[in-house]
Structures are given as structure tokens and as C-alpha cells.
Design a protein around this motif. Structure first.
Motif, PDB file in Angstrom:
ATOM      1  N   LEU A  45       5.947 -20.850  43.269  1.00 26.82           N
ATOM      2  CA  LEU A  45       4.693 -21.238  42.568  1.00 26.82           C
ATOM      3  C   LEU A  45       3.874 -20.329  42.250  1.00 26.82           C
ATOM      4  O   LEU A  45       3.845 -19.671  41.036  1.00 26.82           O
ATOM      5  N   GLY A  46       3.020 -20.159  42.934  1.00 30.28           N
ATOM      6  CA  GLY A  46       1.732 -19.256  42.804  1.00 30.28           C
ATOM      7  C   GLY A  46       0.388 -19.951  42.330  1.00 30.28           C
ATOM      8  O   GLY A  46       0.431 -21.057  41.732  1.00 30.28           O
ATOM      9  N   LEU A  47      -0.615 -19.380  42.897  1.00 27.45           N
ATOM     10  CA  LEU A  47      -2.005 -19.863  42.419  1.00 27.45           C
ATOM     11  C   LEU A  47      -2.228 -20.347  40.979  1.00 27.45           C
ATOM     12  O   LEU A  47      -2.721 -21.215  40.791  1.00 27.45           O
ATOM     13  N   GLU A  48      -1.774 -19.266  40.449  1.00 32.46           N
ATOM     14  CA  GLU A  48      -1.929 -19.575  38.865  1.00 32.46           C
ATOM     15  C   GLU A  48      -1.111 -20.431  38.135  1.00 32.46           C
ATOM     16  O   GLU A  48      -1.365 -20.982  37.048  1.00 32.46           O
ATOM     17  N   GLY A  49       0.028 -20.429  38.963  1.00 38.09           N
ATOM     18  CA  GLY A  49       1.157 -21.688  38.149  1.00 38.09           C
ATOM     19  C   GLY A  49       1.607 -22.768  38.880  1.00 38.09           C
ATOM     20  O   GLY A  49       2.388 -23.356  38.495  1.00 38.09           O
ATOM     21  N   TYR A  50       0.979 -23.034  39.969  1.00 41.74           N
ATOM     22  CA  TYR A  50       1.520 -24.150  40.731  1.00 41.74           C
ATOM     23  C   TYR A  50       1.323 -25.349  40.041  1.00 41.74           C
ATOM     24  O   TYR A  50       2.226 -26.142  40.184  1.00 41.74           O
ATOM     25  N   ARG A  51       0.215 -25.616  39.094  1.00 44.47           N
ATOM     26  CA  ARG A  51       0.102 -26.875  38.701  1.00 44.47           C
ATOM     27  C   ARG A  51       0.993 -27.171  37.553  1.00 44.47           C
ATOM     28  O   ARG A  51       1.791 -28.346  37.474  1.00 44.47           O
ATOM     29  N   GLU A  52       1.524 -26.318  36.618  1.00 42.29           N
ATOM     30  CA  GLU A  52       2.412 -26.389  35.543  1.00 42.29           C
ATOM     31  C   GLU A  52       3.895 -26.526  36.367  1.00 42.29           C
ATOM     32  O   GLU A  52       4.553 -27.769  36.313  1.00 42.29           O
ATOM     33  N   ARG A  53       4.002 -25.703  37.274  1.00 35.72           N
ATOM     34  CA  ARG A  53       5.563 -25.859  37.785  1.00 35.72           C
ATOM     35  C   ARG A  53       5.858 -26.775  38.697  1.00 35.72           C
ATOM     36  O   ARG A  53       6.936 -27.504  38.728  1.00 35.72           O
ATOM     37  N   SER A  54       4.736 -27.358  39.552  1.00 33.37           N
ATOM     38  CA  SER A  54       5.240 -28.386  40.532  1.00 33.37           C
ATOM     39  C   SER A  54       5.193 -29.595  39.619  1.00 33.37           C
ATOM     40  O   SER A  54       6.104 -30.645  39.992  1.00 33.37           O
ATOM     41  N   ALA A  55       4.352 -29.906  38.583  1.00 31.55           N
ATOM     42  CA  ALA A  55       4.386 -31.097  37.778  1.00 31.55           C
ATOM     43  C   ALA A  55       5.759 -31.286  37.242  1.00 31.55           C
ATOM     44  O   ALA A  55       6.613 -32.211  36.953  1.00 31.55           O
ATOM     45  N   ARG A  56       6.368 -29.990  36.478  1.00 32.35           N
ATOM     46  CA  ARG A  56       7.512 -30.003  35.626  1.00 32.35           C
ATOM     47  C   ARG A  56       8.691 -30.295  36.683  1.00 32.35           C
ATOM     48  O   ARG A  56       9.762 -31.112  36.356  1.00 32.35           O
ATOM     49  N   LEU A  57       8.610 -29.773  37.684  1.00 31.69           N
ATOM     50  CA  LEU A  57       9.791 -30.027  38.754  1.00 31.69           C
ATOM     51  C   LEU A  57       9.790 -31.518  39.104  1.00 31.69           C
ATOM     52  O   LEU A  57      10.781 -32.031  39.199  1.00 31.69           O
ATOM     53  N   TYR A  58       8.459 -31.945  39.460  1.00 26.17           N
ATOM     54  CA  TYR A  58       8.594 -33.325  39.901  1.00 26.17           C
ATOM     55  C   TYR A  58       9.262 -34.271  38.634  1.00 26.17           C
ATOM     56  O   TYR A  58       9.936 -35.212  39.063  1.00 26.17           O
ATOM     57  N   GLU A  59       8.597 -33.889  37.635  1.00 29.32           N
ATOM     58  CA  GLU A  59       9.094 -34.862  36.346  1.00 29.32           C
ATOM     59  C   GLU A  59      10.688 -34.612  36.147  1.00 29.32           C
ATOM     60  O   GLU A  59      11.209 -35.505  35.492  1.00 29.32           O
ATOM     61  N   ALA A  60      11.192 -33.664  36.321  1.00 31.45           N
ATOM     62  CA  ALA A  60      12.685 -33.303  36.402  1.00 31.45           C
ATOM     63  C   ALA A  60      13.476 -34.052  37.303  1.00 31.45           C
ATOM     64  O   ALA A  60      14.743 -34.427  36.942  1.00 31.45           O
ATOM     65  N   LEU A  61      12.723 -34.427  38.375  1.00 36.10           N
ATOM     66  CA  LEU A  61      13.494 -35.125  39.473  1.00 36.10           C
ATOM     67  C   LEU A  61      13.131 -36.490  39.579  1.00 36.10           C
ATOM     68  O   LEU A  61      14.123 -37.424  39.915  1.00 36.10           O
ATOM     69  N   PHE A  62      12.153 -36.925  38.866  1.00 34.65           N
ATOM     70  CA  PHE A  62      11.831 -38.542  38.821  1.00 34.65           C
ATOM     71  C   PHE A  62      11.548 -38.971  37.361  1.00 34.65           C
ATOM     72  O   PHE A  62      10.580 -38.364  36.620  1.00 34.65           O
ATOM     73  N   SER A  63      12.376 -39.784  36.959  1.00 34.79           N
ATOM     74  CA  SER A  63      12.132 -40.173  35.643  1.00 34.79           C
ATOM     75  C   SER A  63      11.245 -41.263  35.560  1.00 34.79           C
ATOM     76  O   SER A  63      10.931 -41.877  36.539  1.00 34.79           O
ATOM     77  N   PRO A  64      10.672 -41.770  34.172  1.00 38.25           N
ATOM     78  CA  PRO A  64       9.735 -42.901  34.579  1.00 38.25           C
ATOM     79  C   PRO A  64      10.277 -44.290  35.048  1.00 38.25           C
ATOM     80  O   PRO A  64       9.533 -44.968  35.506  1.00 38.25           O
ATOM     81  N   ASP A  65      11.400 -44.435  35.026  1.00 36.94           N
ATOM     82  CA  ASP A  65      11.882 -45.515  35.517  1.00 36.94           C
ATOM     83  C   ASP A  65      12.694 -45.474  37.120  1.00 36.94           C
ATOM     84  O   ASP A  65      12.998 -46.444  37.491  1.00 36.94           O
ATOM     85  N   ASP A  66      12.131 -44.537  37.530  1.00 37.06           N
ATOM     86  CA  ASP A  66      12.850 -44.280  38.875  1.00 37.06           C
ATOM     87  C   ASP A  66      11.612 -44.829  39.899  1.00 37.06           C
ATOM     88  O   ASP A  66      10.632 -44.855  39.551  1.00 37.06           O
ATOM     89  N   ILE A  67      11.859 -44.935  41.404  1.00 38.78           N
ATOM     90  CA  ILE A  67      10.919 -45.378  42.240  1.00 38.78           C
ATOM     91  C   ILE A  67      10.760 -44.201  43.085  1.00 38.78           C
ATOM     92  O   ILE A  67      11.877 -43.356  43.405  1.00 38.78           O
ATOM     93  N   CYS A  68       9.668 -43.861  43.654  1.00 41.83           N
ATOM     94  CA  CYS A  68       9.405 -42.577  44.492  1.00 41.83           C
ATOM     95  C   CYS A  68       9.219 -43.185  45.802  1.00 41.83           C
ATOM     96  O   CYS A  68       8.112 -43.905  45.732  1.00 41.83           O
ATOM     97  N   VAL A  69       9.523 -42.723  47.001  1.00 43.38           N
ATOM     98  CA  VAL A  69       9.103 -43.051  48.095  1.00 43.38           C
ATOM     99  C   VAL A  69       8.063 -41.929  48.652  1.00 43.38           C
ATOM    100  O   VAL A  69       8.621 -40.709  48.930  1.00 43.38           O
ATOM    101  N   VAL A  70       6.799 -42.017  48.467  1.00 45.17           N
ATOM    102  CA  VAL A  70       5.757 -40.994  49.121  1.00 45.17           C
ATOM    103  C   VAL A  70       5.661 -40.950  50.584  1.00 45.17           C
ATOM    104  O   VAL A  70       5.336 -42.066  50.955  1.00 45.17           O
TER     105      VAL A  70
END
Length: 220
Positions: A45-70
Motif C-alpha cells: 500500500l504505502g502512506l501515499e497510496g493506501y486510501r486508493e488501493r485499500s478501497a479498490r481492493l475491498y470493492e473488487a472483493l465485495f460487490s454491492p450485493d454482498d454481505i461482509c462480516v466485519v
């Protein structure tokens, strides 16, 4: 060493320990998630890029119709009163979850004796629609924890997709781990975000995800 487990169930419970025992039997939700399971990817990730990368990875793995167990692992006794002004357990993180919708939290208290000392921790988890909470705020809180910024997340946080058997863990702003019960959910991630894979672990990841195919075949 002795281990004491106390389970408090909410309506329509998600049996986390049963699920992990069936799908991820060697995973203990301690540090180093990537190294606790043979099928996974560690992303840089990296301090400068973690926001974009973490969000994009999450959204690639969880569709709007999915359930997430936090899932959150906490050590309540380790936070001083002064530190509580900055550190929050993830389900108490301001603005992360919609206060108008009860989470139906479930909890598992874990007490164990190591080297003659009692160590206590608590797992909390909740099933929520994958896009119904501010996962970006949680990633920010995880990153803040290493830089004395507020608000910081004191929990060790995992995002579980029970439909695809994938677990996501951002350990700090340096990197994020994804493990899966099978290769299939990881292949699209491996193809799309290959440039983000941590080079230190790339050989292991290539070998695990190729599994009889060449890297070029998997990427094609």
C-alpha cells in the motif's frame, strides 16, 4: 496453558468459529494473516497510496450485493484512559457505521495463559451489507494508529466475504493481505492488481496461484 471461551449470541448468529474451522482451519486471526494460509496475496500500500488501493481492493472483493462480516480483535485492558481519546475499537469508530441500524454484534471472549500470565482479548463481529458502512474510514483509522493521529483504530480488523470465502486484513498503511479458501476468487485480483503485489512475497504468490499453470497463463 488454559483457554477459556465465552460466547454471547445475537439473533440470527453467524457462527464464526465454526466457519473458520471448516474453511480456514489453521487461521487464528492473529498477526501475519498471509503467512497463516497457503492461498493468499500480500499487497503493498504505502502512506501515499493506501486510501486508493485499500478501497479498490475491498470493492473488487465485495460487490454491492454482498454481505461482509466485519471482525475485530480487541485488547480492552491494553488501552490507557488517555489513549482512549485517540484510539477506538472499530465498531465504536465515529462515523464508520450507521447508528440508526443496530449491528447485532456477536462476541467471543478469549482468555489464555502464556508464560504464566493471563492474556485476555475479545472478538467482535457483525454481518452488514458490504457497502453500508464507511470502510474507507476504517482503513484511515488503521493507518492512523501507527502515526499518532486521531481517530485511530485499536482493533485488528478483518473483512470476511462468506459467499466467496475470502478474508481481507489491512495490517497498517504498508500493506494488505487477502486469503481465500480456493484459488478462484484470487485470480481476478492477481491479474488486475499484479503491480501492487509486494515483491518480497511475489515468488510465493506466483507459485500458489499458478498451481500447474505458468504465470503468463494465469495473467492472460
Amino acid at each position: 496453558a488454559g483457554v477459556t471461551l465465552v460466547i454471547m449470541l445475537s439473533p440470527d448468529p453467524f457462527e464464526l468459529t465454526v466457519y473458520l474451522g471448516e474453511k480456514f482451519p489453521s487461521v487464528t486471526l492473529d498477526g501475519g494473516l498471509f503467512y497463516s494460509w497457503p492461498l493468499g496475496i500480500r499487497f503493498e500500500l504505502g502512506l501515499e497510496g493506501y486510501r486508493e488501493r485499500s478501497a479498490r481492493l475491498y470493492e473488487a472483493l465485495f460487490s454491492p450485493d454482498d454481505i461482509c462480516v466485519v471482525i475485530a480483535k480487541d485488547w480492552p485492558d491494553d488501552i490507557s484512559p488517555a489513549a482512549r481519546q485517540r484510539y477506538f475499537e472499530v465498531f465504536s469508530l465515529p462515523g464508520a457505521f450507521d447508528s440508526n441500524h443496530p449491528l447485532g454484534l456477536q462476541s467471543l471472549e478469549i482468555g489464555k495463559v502464556e508464560d504464566g500470565e493471563q492474556q485476555n482479548s475479545v472478538l467482535h463481529w457483525a454481518r452488514v451489507p458490504a457497502r453500508s458502512f464507511k470502510y474507507g474510514a476504517i482503513f484511515d483509522g488503521i493507518a492512523n494508529a501507527d502515526h499518532a493521529k486521531a481517530p485511530s483504530v485499536s482493533s485488528r480488523v478483518y473483512f470476511l466475504n462468506p459467499a466467496t470465502d475470502v478474508i481481507v486484513h489491512m495490517y497498517d498503511d504498508r500493506g494488505l493481505d487477502v486469503i481465500a479458501a480456493s484459488r478462484e476468487p484470487l485470480i481476478p485480483l492477481y491479474r488486475t492488481f499484479n503491480d501492487w503485489i509486494l515483491d518480497f512475497d511475489r515468488a510465493r504468490i506466483d507459485k500458489a496461484l499458478s498451481a500447474g499453470e505458468t504465470k503468463s497463463q494465469v495473467l492472460s
